[in-house]
Structure formats: structure tokens, C-alpha cells
Design a protein around this motif. Sequence first.
Motif, PDB file in Angstrom:
ATOM      1  N   ARG A 116       0.840  -1.194   0.000  1.00 60.66           N
ATOM      2  CA  ARG A 116       0.000   0.000   0.000  1.00 60.66           C
ATOM      3  C   ARG A 116       0.875   1.242   0.000  1.00 60.66           C
ATOM      4  O   ARG A 116       1.903   1.292   0.694  1.00 60.66           O
ATOM      5  CB  ARG A 116      -0.910  -0.024   1.223  1.00 60.66           C
ATOM      6  CG  ARG A 116      -1.812   1.188   1.362  1.00 60.66           C
ATOM      7  CD  ARG A 116      -2.857   0.942   2.420  1.00 60.66           C
ATOM      8  NE  ARG A 116      -3.574   2.162   2.774  1.00 60.66           N
ATOM      9  CZ  ARG A 116      -4.711   2.181   3.450  1.00 60.66           C
ATOM     10  NH1 ARG A 116      -5.249   1.045   3.869  1.00 60.66           N
ATOM     11  NH2 ARG A 116      -5.308   3.336   3.734  1.00 60.66           N
ATOM     12  N   ALA A 117       0.477   2.250  -0.775  1.00 58.97           N
ATOM     13  CA  ALA A 117       1.238   3.500  -0.861  1.00 58.97           C
ATOM     14  C   ALA A 117       0.386   4.647  -0.315  1.00 58.97           C
ATOM     15  O   ALA A 117      -0.736   4.872  -0.772  1.00 58.97           O
ATOM     16  CB  ALA A 117       1.629   3.785  -2.315  1.00 58.97           C
ATOM     17  N   GLY A 118       0.910   5.352   0.668  1.00 54.69           N
ATOM     18  CA  GLY A 118       0.199   6.502   1.209  1.00 54.69           C
ATOM     19  C   GLY A 118      -0.714   6.137   2.369  1.00 54.69           C
ATOM     20  O   GLY A 118      -1.009   4.973   2.621  1.00 54.69           O
ATOM     21  N   ASP A 119      -1.180   7.171   3.063  1.00 57.77           N
ATOM     22  CA  ASP A 119      -1.984   6.982   4.268  1.00 57.77           C
ATOM     23  C   ASP A 119      -3.451   7.353   4.093  1.00 57.77           C
ATOM     24  O   ASP A 119      -4.231   7.241   5.040  1.00 57.77           O
ATOM     25  CB  ASP A 119      -1.402   7.830   5.413  1.00 57.77           C
ATOM     26  CG  ASP A 119       0.016   7.415   5.775  1.00 57.77           C
ATOM     27  OD1 ASP A 119       0.297   6.207   5.714  1.00 57.77           O
ATOM     28  OD2 ASP A 119       0.820   8.306   6.098  1.00 57.77           O
ATOM     29  N   ASP A 120      -3.834   7.808   2.896  1.00 53.63           N
ATOM     30  CA  ASP A 120      -5.229   8.168   2.684  1.00 53.63           C
ATOM     31  C   ASP A 120      -6.093   6.932   2.869  1.00 53.63           C
ATOM     32  O   ASP A 120      -5.870   5.898   2.235  1.00 53.63           O
ATOM     33  CB  ASP A 120      -5.413   8.729   1.270  1.00 53.63           C
ATOM     34  CG  ASP A 120      -6.787   9.364   1.082  1.00 53.63           C
ATOM     35  OD1 ASP A 120      -7.788   8.626   1.209  1.00 53.63           O
ATOM     36  OD2 ASP A 120      -6.851  10.568   0.801  1.00 53.63           O
ATOM     37  N   PRO A 121      -7.088   6.983   3.736  1.00 52.44           N
ATOM     38  CA  PRO A 121      -7.875   5.782   4.040  1.00 52.44           C
ATOM     39  C   PRO A 121      -8.765   5.319   2.887  1.00 52.44           C
ATOM     40  O   PRO A 121      -9.199   4.163   2.869  1.00 52.44           O
ATOM     41  CB  PRO A 121      -8.716   6.211   5.239  1.00 52.44           C
ATOM     42  CG  PRO A 121      -8.838   7.695   5.096  1.00 52.44           C
ATOM     43  CD  PRO A 121      -7.525   8.144   4.522  1.00 52.44           C
TER      44      PRO A 121
ATOM     45  N   LEU B 218      -3.147   4.464  -3.239  1.00 54.57           N
ATOM     46  CA  LEU B 218      -2.735   3.665  -4.382  1.00 54.57           C
ATOM     47  C   LEU B 218      -1.993   2.435  -3.881  1.00 54.57           C
ATOM     48  O   LEU B 218      -1.634   2.343  -2.705  1.00 54.57           O
ATOM     49  CB  LEU B 218      -1.850   4.485  -5.323  1.00 54.57           C
ATOM     50  CG  LEU B 218      -2.489   5.723  -5.950  1.00 54.57           C
ATOM     51  CD1 LEU B 218      -1.463   6.448  -6.825  1.00 54.57           C
ATOM     52  CD2 LEU B 218      -3.717   5.369  -6.755  1.00 54.57           C
ATOM     53  N   MET B 219      -1.756   1.510  -4.773  1.00 61.45           N
ATOM     54  CA  MET B 219      -0.992   0.306  -4.458  1.00 61.45           C
ATOM     55  C   MET B 219       0.220   0.237  -5.386  1.00 61.45           C
ATOM     56  O   MET B 219       0.080   0.335  -6.614  1.00 61.45           O
ATOM     57  CB  MET B 219      -1.846  -0.943  -4.657  1.00 61.45           C
ATOM     58  CG  MET B 219      -3.086  -1.024  -3.786  1.00 61.45           C
ATOM     59  SD  MET B 219      -2.749  -1.271  -2.022  1.00 61.45           S
ATOM     60  CE  MET B 219      -2.086  -2.947  -2.046  1.00 61.45           C
ATOM     61  N   ASP B 220       1.408   0.103  -4.796  1.00 61.80           N
ATOM     62  CA  ASP B 220       2.593  -0.190  -5.589  1.00 61.80           C
ATOM     63  C   ASP B 220       2.607  -1.690  -5.863  1.00 61.80           C
ATOM     64  O   ASP B 220       2.380  -2.494  -4.949  1.00 61.80           O
ATOM     65  CB  ASP B 220       3.867   0.197  -4.831  1.00 61.80           C
ATOM     66  CG  ASP B 220       4.001   1.697  -4.643  1.00 61.80           C
ATOM     67  OD1 ASP B 220       3.396   2.443  -5.432  1.00 61.80           O
ATOM     68  OD2 ASP B 220       4.702   2.108  -3.700  1.00 61.80           O
ATOM     69  N   HIS B 221       2.858  -2.066  -7.095  1.00 67.88           N
ATOM     70  CA  HIS B 221       2.871  -3.499  -7.397  1.00 67.88           C
ATOM     71  C   HIS B 221       3.601  -3.758  -8.709  1.00 67.88           C
ATOM     72  O   HIS B 221       3.707  -2.878  -9.574  1.00 67.88           O
ATOM     73  CB  HIS B 221       1.442  -4.055  -7.490  1.00 67.88           C
ATOM     74  CG  HIS B 221       0.622  -3.485  -8.615  1.00 67.88           C
ATOM     75  ND1 HIS B 221       0.429  -4.149  -9.801  1.00 67.88           N
ATOM     76  CD2 HIS B 221      -0.045  -2.314  -8.720  1.00 67.88           C
ATOM     77  CE1 HIS B 221      -0.332  -3.415 -10.598  1.00 67.88           C
ATOM     78  NE2 HIS B 221      -0.636  -2.290  -9.962  1.00 67.88           N
ATOM     79  N   SER B 222       4.111  -4.964  -8.850  1.00 69.34           N
ATOM     80  CA  SER B 222       4.712  -5.357 -10.120  1.00 69.34           C
ATOM     81  C   SER B 222       3.602  -5.561 -11.134  1.00 69.34           C
ATOM     82  O   SER B 222       2.449  -5.804 -10.780  1.00 69.34           O
ATOM     83  CB  SER B 222       5.546  -6.631  -9.940  1.00 69.34           C
ATOM     84  OG  SER B 222       4.819  -7.634  -9.269  1.00 69.34           O
ATOM     85  N   THR B 223       3.945  -5.445 -12.414  1.00 64.94           N
ATOM     86  CA  THR B 223       2.907  -5.415 -13.448  1.00 64.94           C
ATOM     87  C   THR B 223       3.120  -6.493 -14.504  1.00 64.94           C
ATOM     88  O   THR B 223       2.861  -6.272 -15.690  1.00 64.94           O
ATOM     89  CB  THR B 223       2.868  -4.036 -14.126  1.00 64.94           C
ATOM     90  OG1 THR B 223       4.152  -3.742 -14.703  1.00 64.94           O
ATOM     91  CG2 THR B 223       2.503  -2.956 -13.124  1.00 64.94           C
ATOM     92  N   PHE B 224       3.560  -7.662 -14.093  1.00 64.15           N
ATOM     93  CA  PHE B 224       3.746  -8.755 -15.042  1.00 64.15           C
ATOM     94  C   PHE B 224       2.440  -9.513 -15.255  1.00 64.15           C
ATOM     95  O   PHE B 224       1.616  -9.635 -14.351  1.00 64.15           O
ATOM     96  CB  PHE B 224       4.815  -9.734 -14.538  1.00 64.15           C
ATOM     97  CG  PHE B 224       6.178  -9.130 -14.393  1.00 64.15           C
ATOM     98  CD1 PHE B 224       6.882  -8.694 -15.501  1.00 64.15           C
ATOM     99  CD2 PHE B 224       6.751  -8.983 -13.137  1.00 64.15           C
ATOM    100  CE1 PHE B 224       8.144  -8.128 -15.368  1.00 64.15           C
ATOM    101  CE2 PHE B 224       8.006  -8.427 -12.989  1.00 64.15           C
ATOM    102  CZ  PHE B 224       8.706  -7.999 -14.115  1.00 64.15           C
ATOM    103  N   THR B 225       2.290 -10.045 -16.434  1.00 67.40           N
ATOM    104  CA  THR B 225       1.218 -10.997 -16.739  1.00 67.40           C
ATOM    105  C   THR B 225       1.852 -12.372 -16.806  1.00 67.40           C
ATOM    106  O   THR B 225       2.902 -12.553 -17.440  1.00 67.40           O
ATOM    107  CB  THR B 225       0.557 -10.673 -18.089  1.00 67.40           C
ATOM    108  OG1 THR B 225      -0.147  -9.427 -17.980  1.00 67.40           O
ATOM    109  CG2 THR B 225      -0.422 -11.768 -18.498  1.00 67.40           C
TER     110      THR B 225
END
Length: 206
Positions: free
Chosen positions: A157-162, A166-173
Motif C-alpha cells: 500500500r502507498a500513502g496513508d489516505d484511508p 494507491l498500491m505499488d505493485h509489479s505489473t507482469f502478466t
Amino acid sequence: MSRATAFFAAAVVLIGLAAGWFFVQRTASSDAFAECRRGTVAGGTAEIGGPFTLTDGTGARVTDADVITGPTLIYFGYTFCPDFCPTDLARNATVIDDLAQAGVDAGLVFISIDPERDTPEVASEYAAYIHPEMIGLSGPEEDVAAAASAYRVFWRRAGDDPEFYLMDHSTFTYLAAPGHPFLEFYASTASAEEIAASVGCFSESL
């Protein structure tokens, strides 16, 4: 998620798993899919993928065997994703439509890495909006974490806004098939034509 953040996330995955993710060439004698691979994972493809149990939009518990019934493209993302997820998933939808025209029956699976907002119903509706045959899955955080871990997915999880975080994540298929939880993976930069050709190659050997 910004492109800079996505590239950072991908770099973390590749660097953090260098022992298992760098590419080496294999010969046909040791890999039945050698002609289809751009390379392979050091130590074998068993290092990536594995069984998982998640929840579909009807509330039913489903396993990997339930949703991977043929060549299947699996993507980990989230419905609030502003850029990579919808773009990559739309490309994957184009891939299976192109494959269908070529006589190859392939599946699509979307797994949310944001179970707090993406209930199974939300994930399912989102997936169906992109393609009517796409299966959307979510579930309790521990189930999502186990599935993501099996596929070596980077997410946080990125940021503290409840509400609007946004979510940081890898983007592979990932490409999987019955008995083969991992066959290949494709970056966001791969075109629909490239992926369709690759999946078609694998399907001929399944």
C-alpha cells in the motif's frame, strides 16, 4: 500508480529475486517448451506459481485448478489502479480474442492485491467489464498474500489516505496452464501480438 513507481516496483522484484529470475537458455532436451521460451528461470519454473484459493464474485471459494483450465493469463492488480492495470488487462483481453480467432482457447484471470477495497464482487464486476470471460478474484488478505507470494508478486500500500490510496505493485502478466502453474511472464511493454504468438506456441505443446 505513477510509471516511475511501477518501474521501481518492477526493479525491486527483479533485483530482490535475482537468484531466481535471471534468464538462462535451455535446450529442448531439458525443457519441452524450450522453443517457446525467451529464456527460463534459473532453478526451474517451479520457483514461480503454485496452488491458491481465492473467492469469486458469487462468494464461492475457488482454487487455481478451478480457474486455470487451459492456457491462462493471470494478472495481479487492483480496480482503483489509474494506469497500468486497465491498460495491461485490456491488452490481455485483446490477446485472448486474437487467439480465439486462431482457434486457441485461452483464459483470463484478474487477482486483486487490494482486498480491503476490492471485495470478490467488485473484482468480478471489474474483470467482466474489461472482458466478459475474465475471472475476477479476491478474498481475505491472507489468501491474496499467499497467491501473490506464490507468483513472486511485489505489492504494498502507498500513502496513508484511508480511501484514495494507491498500491505499488509489479505489473507482469503470467501464463499458466493445467499442471503448469508458470510457463512464461510478460512485461507491460509486451504487445498483444507478441503475447498471442507466445501463448500460441505454448498451447501447441500442452
